[in-house]
Structures are given as C-alpha cells and as structure tokens.
Motif scaffolding. Structure first.
Motif, PDB file in Angstrom:
ATOM      1  N   UNK B  40       0.788  -1.180   0.160  1.00  0.00           N
ATOM      2  CA  UNK B  40      -0.098  -0.040  -0.037  1.00  0.00           C
ATOM      3  C   UNK B  40       1.094   1.118   0.073  1.00  0.00           C
ATOM      4  N   UNK B  41       0.195   2.400  -0.234  1.00  0.00           N
ATOM      5  CA  UNK B  41       0.933   3.775  -0.181  1.00  0.00           C
ATOM      6  C   UNK B  41       1.615   3.777   1.375  1.00  0.00           C
ATOM      7  N   UNK B 195       0.234  -1.108  -9.484  1.00  0.00           N
ATOM      8  CA  UNK B 195      -1.082  -0.817  -8.646  1.00  0.00           C
ATOM      9  C   UNK B 195      -2.229  -1.538  -9.219  1.00  0.00           C
ATOM     10  N   UNK B 196      -1.931  -2.142 -10.550  1.00  0.00           N
ATOM     11  CA  UNK B 196      -2.641  -3.029 -11.225  1.00  0.00           C
ATOM     12  C   UNK B 196      -2.724  -4.518 -10.737  1.00  0.00           C
ATOM     13  N   UNK B 197      -3.595  -5.087 -10.004  1.00  0.00           N
ATOM     14  CA  UNK B 197      -3.522  -6.328  -9.484  1.00  0.00           C
ATOM     15  C   UNK B 197      -3.433  -7.494 -10.628  1.00  0.00           C
ATOM     16  N   UNK B 233      -6.082  -9.394  -5.980  1.00  0.00           N
ATOM     17  CA  UNK B 233      -6.631  -8.385  -5.537  1.00  0.00           C
ATOM     18  C   UNK B 233      -7.063  -8.596  -3.919  1.00  0.00           C
ATOM     19  N   UNK B 234      -7.684  -9.682  -3.799  1.00  0.00           N
ATOM     20  CA  UNK B 234      -8.159 -10.105  -2.439  1.00  0.00           C
ATOM     21  C   UNK B 234      -7.129 -10.470  -1.616  1.00  0.00           C
ATOM     22  N   UNK B 236      -4.137  -8.873  -1.774  1.00  0.00           N
ATOM     23  CA  UNK B 236      -3.577  -7.581  -1.482  1.00  0.00           C
ATOM     24  C   UNK B 236      -4.253  -6.977  -0.147  1.00  0.00           C
ATOM     25  N   UNK B 237      -5.707  -6.924  -0.525  1.00  0.00           N
ATOM     26  CA  UNK B 237      -6.606  -6.344   0.323  1.00  0.00           C
ATOM     27  C   UNK B 237      -6.521  -6.916   1.791  1.00  0.00           C
ATOM     28  N   UNK B 240      -3.064  -5.848   3.201  1.00  0.00           N
ATOM     29  CA  UNK B 240      -2.879  -4.503   3.344  1.00  0.00           C
ATOM     30  C   UNK B 240      -3.803  -4.078   4.466  1.00  0.00           C
ATOM     31  N   UNK B 241      -4.906  -4.601   4.631  1.00  0.00           N
ATOM     32  CA  UNK B 241      -5.902  -4.061   5.806  1.00  0.00           C
ATOM     33  C   UNK B 241      -5.295  -4.131   7.079  1.00  0.00           C
ATOM     34  N   UNK B 246      -0.108   4.785   9.470  1.00  0.00           N
ATOM     35  CA  UNK B 246      -0.964   5.511   8.420  1.00  0.00           C
ATOM     36  C   UNK B 246      -0.194   6.891   8.090  1.00  0.00           C
TER      37      UNK B 246
ATOM     38  N   UNK C 127      -6.078  13.175  13.032  1.00  0.00           N
ATOM     39  CA  UNK C 127      -4.647  13.978  12.277  1.00  0.00           C
ATOM     40  C   UNK C 127      -5.165  15.452  11.829  1.00  0.00           C
ATOM     41  N   UNK C 130      -2.296  17.983  11.839  1.00  0.00           N
ATOM     42  CA  UNK C 130      -1.113  17.507  10.805  1.00  0.00           C
ATOM     43  C   UNK C 130      -1.302  18.244   9.677  1.00  0.00           C
ATOM     44  N   UNK C 136      -0.776  10.543   4.614  1.00  0.00           N
ATOM     45  CA  UNK C 136      -0.789   9.352   3.702  1.00  0.00           C
ATOM     46  C   UNK C 136      -1.529   9.642   2.364  1.00  0.00           C
ATOM     47  N   UNK C 165      -3.449   5.540  -5.916  1.00  0.00           N
ATOM     48  CA  UNK C 165      -3.836   5.135  -4.687  1.00  0.00           C
ATOM     49  C   UNK C 165      -3.879   3.664  -4.530  1.00  0.00           C
ATOM     50  N   UNK C 166      -3.533   3.064  -3.329  1.00  0.00           N
ATOM     51  CA  UNK C 166      -3.561   1.626  -3.397  1.00  0.00           C
ATOM     52  C   UNK C 166      -4.868   1.014  -3.246  1.00  0.00           C
ATOM     53  N   UNK C 167      -4.967  -0.350  -3.581  1.00  0.00           N
ATOM     54  CA  UNK C 167      -6.184  -1.148  -3.515  1.00  0.00           C
ATOM     55  C   UNK C 167      -6.898  -0.917  -2.471  1.00  0.00           C
ATOM     56  N   UNK C 168      -6.601  -0.705  -1.175  1.00  0.00           N
ATOM     57  CA  UNK C 168      -7.491  -0.855  -0.006  1.00  0.00           C
ATOM     58  C   UNK C 168      -7.860   0.771   0.052  1.00  0.00           C
ATOM     59  N   UNK C 170      -8.711   2.672  -2.278  1.00  0.00           N
ATOM     60  CA  UNK C 170      -9.475   2.688  -3.607  1.00  0.00           C
ATOM     61  C   UNK C 170     -10.937   2.040  -3.100  1.00  0.00           C
ATOM     62  N   UNK C 171     -10.835   0.996  -2.459  1.00  0.00           N
ATOM     63  CA  UNK C 171     -12.132   0.097  -2.338  1.00  0.00           C
ATOM     64  C   UNK C 171     -12.940   1.253  -1.040  1.00  0.00           C
ATOM     65  N   UNK C 193      -8.753   3.038 -14.156  1.00  0.00           N
ATOM     66  CA  UNK C 193      -8.933   1.704 -13.578  1.00  0.00           C
ATOM     67  C   UNK C 193     -10.081   1.135 -14.284  1.00  0.00           C
TER      68      UNK C 193
END
Lengths: 368, 246, 310
Positions: B40-41, B195-197, B233-234, B236-237, B240-241, B246, C127, C130, C136, C165-168, C170-171, C193
């Motif tokens: 993740x970022x 970022x493309x799964x 994707x799953x 990663x999700x 990353x969760x 943060x 935050x 901040x 982030x 932005x990462x997948x998490x 994004x969701x 995407x």
C-alpha cells in the motif's frame, strides 16, 4: 468579507510556514542594504596617490608626510608638473592627485590662507568621495595644529575636482535606489510566486470553481504582501538611517504614502506576471529579468541618466522606480514637501493605476 | 539449471529518526525473474527500492545487487541496473533519437553499439517514421514503452520499474508487458511495482510489504492458495488491511 | 431530471494540433453515479474542466444543474464540488485549516454540513492538526473529498480520485461514493482503472477524446460480440505467442493469471478439442468460457475504432 479575512489569514500562514519565503522577504532587503552599505562605508586602505608639489616648502612637505603616514594612502610618486597628472591617472592605479601650488608656505604665512587642489578619479564615485574626505581630514588636522601653535587663524582651502564624474553620485544617493529595488523586487516576486504556486499546486482550480469572486482572491493576495512590504520598508529605513547615516530631512508620512503607491505598483506587476506564467520558476525568472535590470539601469542611482543616449533616457521614463527614486531623494535628502514633488507623485500614481487596471482585466476567471 | 541470485537482501532496514520505513526485510531475486514488489502507499516500497538502487544508504542490514554491495559499490550498482518510473522517464523536449543517444551515452555505450542499439530499438518499436519527433508529442503508452527500452539499452542485469504502466491504455499496457517478458527471457531481472492487481499475476513471484515489513512472498498462485483468495486483489486487500500505521 | 447535459462538445489545444475532445455528447440523471473510463490522455480532465467552467469548449454546449457552463458559470460555481486529479489542497496548512478555509470560500461553515462528511472526517479527526502535505495518499484523498463536499454540492466532479492510490484506499473510496449517492448528490467520476467501472451505475468509455460507448457496465459487457475463453498454462508468455500465431484466434490478451481469447467468425470447431497451441508442448493447460469484463470491451472497442479510424 469573512471569506476575505480567512483568505488573508491563510496567506500569512503560507508566509510564516515557509522559510524560503521569509528569507526572501526579510533576508533580501537586509542583505542588499548591508551589501551596499558595506561597499559604501568600507574604509579604503593604501590607495595609490600622486603628489604634485610646485611649492616644495616646509608646509607642503609636512602635509605630504602626513598623507604618506596615513594608512589610507600610499604615495606612488611625487611630480612637479601639472602635465603629468592626466598621465598618472591613465596609468590606472592612481586614484587621486594632490597639487600644492607654488608659494604654498608663503601664502599661508602672508595671507593666512592658501589653496591646495585635490583631483580625484570619480569614475568610481564612492572611492573618490571617500578619499577626498580623507585628504580633507588630514589637511584640516594640519591646519588646526598650526592654529594652536601660532596666533593667527590659518586657513587651507582644498579645491576639489572630480574627474570623469563631476556630479559625484555619492553614498546617500544609493539608499533610495536600493529602497526602490528591494520594494519592487520583493513585492513583485512574492505576489507573482504566491499566485502561480496556487496554479501549480492545482488549488487555483478549486478556488475558481468556488463561488468566491476572483477579485476577492486578488485582494486577499494583495493585502498581506502590501503590509509585509511596509514592514520591509520600515526595516530598510531603520537600517539606512542608523546604519548608513542616511539623512531623513522630509516628512515620514509623505515617504510612506509614496512608498505605498510603489508597492501597489509592484503588486499589479506581480499579478500581471502571474497571469502569463505557469510555474514558480518562470515567474521568478521573469521577475528577476524584468525587474532587476530596468530598475538598476534606469532608476538613475547606478548609472547617471544624463549621460545615456536619448532613446534610453526616453525609455527610463516608463520605469516606475525612476520616479520613486527622484521622490525619495527629494524627501529624504532635500527635505522637500509634496508641493515640490507632486508631478513625480502624479506620474507614479498614473502608472500604478494603469498597471492595476491592465492586470485586473487580464486576470483569468478560467484556466486559459 | 543453476539459479543465479542477482538481488540479495538480508535484514535490510532504513530508519528516519524514530520512524522505521523499512523494517528488517530479507529476500532474494533470481536472474531472469519477474519480481513484483507490492504494497500500500506508505508501506515502504519506495524507500526499499531506493536502497536497492544505491540511491539511499541502509541504516542496517546487507544488500547485494548484481554482486555489488549497496554500501560501498553504489557506482558499480548504478552501471549494472536500469531504472524507470512513471513520473520521470525521458526528456520531453528532446526527440526520440536524441533521448536514446543521450541515455545510451550516459551508460557508456560506444558509438557503434549506440548506433546499432538505436536502430534496432526504433525498428522494434515501429518508430522509424517518428524518430525525429519530440518525445513530448508521443502518447503516454508510447513514451512508457520507449522509456523501458531506453532503461535496458545498456543490457543491465536488473531493471527497476516503478509503476511503469499507471494510466496507460489497456492495449498498450499489455504490449508493455510483452516487452517485459522479452527482456526477462533475455536474462534481465525485472523488479516492478504496480497498482494493477492483474499485473501482479504476470510476475513469477510477488512480495507484499505492510508497515515496512515483507508480509508475504511467493508465486501468485501459491499466495492465492495460502490466503484462500480467488484473485491477487483479494490477497492484497487482506494483507494491506492489517497495516497499523498511517 | 437530467443534472448534466453535454452536447457535441469538442476541444482542441495547440491551435487544433491536439484534439482533446471530439464531438462528445452524453447526459447524467440527477443522483446518478456516472463513470468516465479511459486511459491518461483520453480527454477526461479536459471534459471535467469544461463542465466545471474552467475551460471553454471550442464547439458544442453543456449544462450542469440546469445552468449553461458559459453563460451561467457563476451559478455552477455555487453548486458543484470539484476534486481535481492532482492533490489540490494547501500542503502547508493543517487538515482542519484546509477544511475551514474551503468551507469559508464556499460561504458556509464546517458545522453546517458536517453530517454529510462526518463518516469520512471521523477517520481524519485524529490527524486534524497535521499538515496536509504529511498525510498518506489515502488520507489526502479523503481530506480532498471532504473539502469538495463541505458546501453540499448538487453535482460532484471527481477527476481520477483513485489514481496512484493503493487498492485498499481505492475500495474505501468507492464505499464512500456509494454512501454519498444515497444523499442524492449527482457524481461524475473519472478513472483509468477499468475494474472500477462496475462500481458505477453508468459509464462512458473514452479514448483519444472520443466516446467509444455509453451504457450500464452490464449492458456494455453483454454487448461484447464474441465468445471469450480464459486460457492458462505453465508458460504464459509462450502460450500468448502461440495463440497469436493461430489464424483462428481473433484476439488474445493477458488478463491476470489467464489469457482471454476470442475466435474469428466461422470458427466452428470446439476450441477445447482443437489444436490451438501450435507445436509447443504446453503443460497444465486449462480453459474455461468466461463473460467479458469492461476491460475486454474497452480493448475490443479500441481496436475496432482504430481499424475504422485508419
């Protein structure tokens, strides 16, 4: 109104949170003043001079010895013919020639007064004026000593001739120029960069898409930089008066009033530049190229306008700092009031309103 | 067949003050492998990649890139790797041919090599008509393909690709991957972030960074099996969760 | 009621050299979540800027929330929220300062519409002191959304909110959009995407300034003309090359762990039986018929368009 206040607060936060901006705002003027001040007040040591002695009597020799023993001077040679003076200057390293006329000591004894001639190379006016004042001091010192021992009141009159730059633009003439330069440069730079920064960061897009009137944006940008420039002006004035011994003979209120006009003029220029540039770098570049050169060239404090070719003299009339320079000189040095400078103030005001109108008209309410 | 290790990291760590951006990561990448580096970022990918490229000194740990040490031999590392990112790749105000010559020159290609490489590259990318066009005039996808070719012009042992396909159209994106496969087959190791799964699936092995650590590292199929997930994707999700910072 | 109408809009840059938009028309219903799907350089940002009154179109007209984008631009600026593609907040101001600032330039206060952003802002609250620049990526984007929503706009324009932005994150972002939709806000969102297309009610596929197709994601995928097979084997790169050599294969593209292939018309053999893979011996071949995804459709439409174009 509330919008405006919160926007102005935001601008101040930007300024005080960015060290670079603070440095530009306050560091630049301080550096400029010190730089110029240093260059002006710096003591000159071991300047090569030539003595042309027609007298060769006790007084001329005593004075020559004193000059020779001063740390400021080094006597390169002694000549006995005026024809050689030009030649000495042409050799380059000679800055000044002291000429004792024939019968110097006799004149002093018989008439209680005698003349010496001081000829300086004024192509570097600062050096020339500093050096002549050193000579003056030495001569005056000698004169005082003589008066103490003898009964009469003897007077030695130095006749000063400035070669190459007879007007002798002196130290006090620089300060108003630096004021114009700093105010214009800093103010134009700050305004244009702060607006272009919003374009670059994309915040301008959001501001434009908001119901906020674009003029509110402009006013909100102008107000903080207007006040910061006044603070800046105060800083420059304090340093000029207390550090550089600049006289302040006129009205302070008038000076601030005229400076406000110049600041407004600078704000309009900044706005104009921000309209045509997309990045902070190009805004800075245009400001430096577009401001620095004309202000230094055409204000008259570095290069005498009278000596310029006519076309350049005409161009100099459209440079606002020229008029500001004249006004500030008149107020600070000559102590003149508004009645004597209303013409220049009017010209500066007209220029400012013109620029303001053009820049406001060109302010984009869209992206292109 | 003997596998040759080209990237080897052991307990690699990078701290910025109190903040541990990369926390004791260890992994190996083999020659010719396509290695996906996901996270993740803010998980520490960029910092880790910078250390591996010799751009940033690790706080502790060991890393060998193409046989060179990241502490002492950064100059050698730089001449043995290629680098390309989404943000900066080529000079937009130079032509295609000028860019190729410039980057080839930087990597010390001789005039003859440069000429050969440049011709074959322009031919391969079907750019011969446009060789004197400014790079800025090319569509994004073309730029990225060209940038990749330029990044491997000196036949590096490893090429680092930082989100090379972001925003590229679906067809060009796949053409880009065709080029990656070709490069890998010629023995160049590919180290890629994305970022493309779906692209994670194209990698031989994938590592997942979470909070500065490597949370998982395996082939896409094994990872999916291990986490009982249908897609990368799953996976990663799910991983990353679990991030806490943060 | 239609909240957004775009009629034959064209826009070019550099004196016509670069065509950013070519004859674009579509409309969006009130309260709809409409997606503009296309790669970088397709014209998405230009379209958004025209609709948010930041750019003038060369041709065509558009209305937003009943107001013309040229004549009534002031009315539009009161009623829309806009989140540009680039993170466009003040990085040197704190989270809270940004929010208060944007509330005030929209003539409102944070309190007035707090309910609307509450769900999102509670995540940012820890935050709030901040600086925005130190957040982030996911947090920045949430803050930007809060700032765009603070005046409860009728129409919300989100230009590539999930790029980079990462997948998490994004969701999470799409979850937020779904909740906003319930508030009756019309949302126009763009994204490169393709997998995000399914999260929109209707989408427009856009490429090189031209709209390839407009419909619901389902209708678009159903209109895919060919049967699709997903194929995989142990050597995917070789498999792709072999498939492309086969004259019966119309298209072959990789999609994650599978290649998606379609066949030329008139190919009657059962592909499961036929020799698709050339002389190479592929091991562990697996094949299954699948439904087309939006990305399959995009590739199909894009290729078709290019053939027609040339």
């Amino acid at each position: 109104m509330e919008q405006l206040i919160i926007f102005i607060k935001k601008e101040f936060k930007h300024v005080f949170r960015d060290n670079k901006t603070l440095l530009m705002l306050f560091g630049l003027p301080i550096a400029q003043i010190i730089l110029f001040g240093f260059a002006l007040t710096n003591e000159i040591k071991n300047s090569k001079i030539v003595v042309c002695d027609y007298a060769q009597d006790i007084s001329s020799i005593q004075i020559t010895e004193r000059i020779a023993s001063s740390k400021n001077f080094e006597i390169k040679k002694t000549i006995f013919d005026k024809e050689q003076i030009e030649e000495s200057f042409r050799e380059g390293d000679v800055k000044l020639v002291v000429v004792f006329p024939a019968n110097f000591h006799k004149d002093l004894n018989h008439f209680n007064t005698a003349q010496i001639q001081v000829i300086a190379d004024a192509s570097d006016p600062n050096t020339a004026s500093t050096l002549t004042s050193y000579i003056n001091n030495i001569v005056r010192g000698y004169q005082q000593e003589l008066n103490m021992t003898s009964m009469g009141s003897i007077k030695i009159v130095p006749e000063i001739r400035m070669l190459y730059n007879p007007e002798l633009k002196g130290s006090t003439n620089f300060v108003p120029g630096v004021m114009a330069l700093v105010l214009l440069l800093v103010c134009v730079l700050m305004t244009s960069v702060s607006i272009v920064k919003e374009k670059e960061k994309g915040t301008m897009e959001i501001l434009l898409v908001s119901p906020m009137n674009p003029f509110t944006v402009i006013i909100a940008k102008a107000v903080p930089y207007f006040f910061l420039s006044l603070v800046n002006l105060t800083l420059i004035l304090l340093m000029s008066i207390y550090l550089l011994d600049m006289p302040m003979n006129g009205s302070m209120v008038l000076l601030y009033f005229v400076s406000s006009i110049l600041i407004l003029c600078a704000l309009s220029l900044g706005l104009l530049i921000s309209n045509v540039t997309e990045t902070q770098e190009s805004a800075m570049l245009i400001t430096l190229m577009g401001m620095l050169l004309p202000v230094i060239m055409f204000s008259g404090f570095m290069f005498p306008l009278e000596n310029m070719p006519v076309p350049l003299q005409v161009i100099s009339n459209i440079v606002p700092s020229k008029w500001y320079y004249i006004i500030v000189k008149s107020i600070m040095i000559k102590g003149l009031g508004i009645m004597s400078i209303w013409k220049e103030v009017l010209i500066l005001s007209l220029m400012t309103s013109g620029l303001l109108i053009v820049s406001l008209k060109n302010f984009n309410i869209r992206l292109q | 067949m003997e596998t040759e290790t080209v990237i080897k990291a052991v307990d690699l760590t990078k701290k910025f003050g109190n903040f541990t951006a990369v926390d004791n990561i260890s992994f190996e990448v083999n020659k010719g492998e396509i290695f996906g580096f996901l996270g993740a970022n803010g998980a520490g990918k960029t910092t880790a990649m910078r250390m591996l490229c010799g751009l940033s000194k690790p706080t502790s740990g060991v890393a060998n890139i193409a046989g060179f040490d990241v502490y002492t031999e950064t100059e050698k590392i730089k001449s043995h790797i290629g680098y390309m990112s989404q943000k900066f790749s080529l000079y937009e105000d130079l032509t295609i041919a000028e860019n190729i010559n410039f980057f080839g020159g930087i990597y010390g290609l001789s005039d003859k090599e440069l000429k050969e490489q440049s011709n074959s590259l322009i031919e391969k990318l079907d750019l011969s008509k446009n060789a004197n066009k400014l790079v800025g005039e090319l569509p994004l996808g073309w730029k990225q393909k060209l940038a990749f070719s330029v990044a491997i012009i000196h036949k590096p042992s490893i090429v680092f690709l930082d989100e090379p396909t972001g925003g590229v159209d679906p067809i060009t994106r796949r053409q880009f991957w065709d080029m990656i496969y070709d490069a890998a087959e010629s023995g160049i190791t590919i180290f890629i972030t994305t970022h493309y799964m779906d692209e994670a699936e194209y990698c031989n092995r994938v590592s997942m960074m979470v909070d500065g650590k490597i949370a998982a590292l395996d082939s896409p199929s094994n990872l999916k099996e291990q986490y009982g997930a249908a897609t990368m994707d799953d996976v990663f999700y799910y991983l990353a969760r679990q991030a806490k910072r943060s | 009621m239609q909240d957004l109408i775009v009629n034959n809009v064209s826009k070019s840059f550099n004196k016509g050299k670069v065509k950013a938009l070519v004859d674009v028309s579509f409309s969006v219903e009130k309260g709809e979540l409409f997606g503009i799907i296309g790669p970088d350089g397709a014209g998405k940002t230009t379209l958004f800027r025209i609709l948010t009154t930041l750019l003038l179109a060369d041709e065509g007209m558009a209305t937003v929330n009943g107001s013309d984008v040229i004549i009534d631009y002031k009315a539009i600026r009161n009623n829309v929220g806009y989140m540009p593609g680039k993170f466009s907040l003040y990085q040197d101001l704190t989270v809270e300062e940004n929010l208060v600032f944007f509330a005030s330039i929209f003539n409102t206060t944070v309190e007035e519409n707090y309910k609307l952003i509450e769900d999102i802002y509670v995540q940012l609250e820890p935050f709030k002191n901040r600086r925005a620049g130190k957040l982030s990526g996911g947090m920045k984007q949430k803050l930007a959304l809060c700032c765009a929503l603070i005046h409860r706009p009728a129409v919300l324009f989100l230009d590539e909110p999930t790029t980079g932005v990462d997948a998490v994150s994004r969701k999470e972002f799409w979850e937020m959009l779904k909740r906003l939709k319930k508030e009756g806000i019309t949302i126009l969102v763009s994204t490169p995407y393709m997998d995000e297309a399914n999260l929109c009610e209707r989408i427009a596929l856009i490429q090189k300034g031209e709209i390839l197709s407009i419909d619901t994601p389902n209708n678009i995928t159903e209109q895919y003309p060919d049967k699709l097979l997903a194929v995989k084997s142990d050597n995917m790169s070789l498999l792709l090359k072999d498939l492309r050599k086969n004259e019966n294969v119309k298209s072959a593209f990789s999609f994650g762990e599978y290649h998606h292939i379609s066949f030329v018309d008139g190919f009657k053999n059962d592909p499961m039986q036929s020799d698709l893979f050339g002389a190479n011996n592929h091991t562990n071949i697996s094949m299954k018929p699948i439904a087309a995804t939006v990305e399959d459709c995009f590739i199909h439409l894009m290729s078709k368009h290019e053939v027609n174009g040339n």
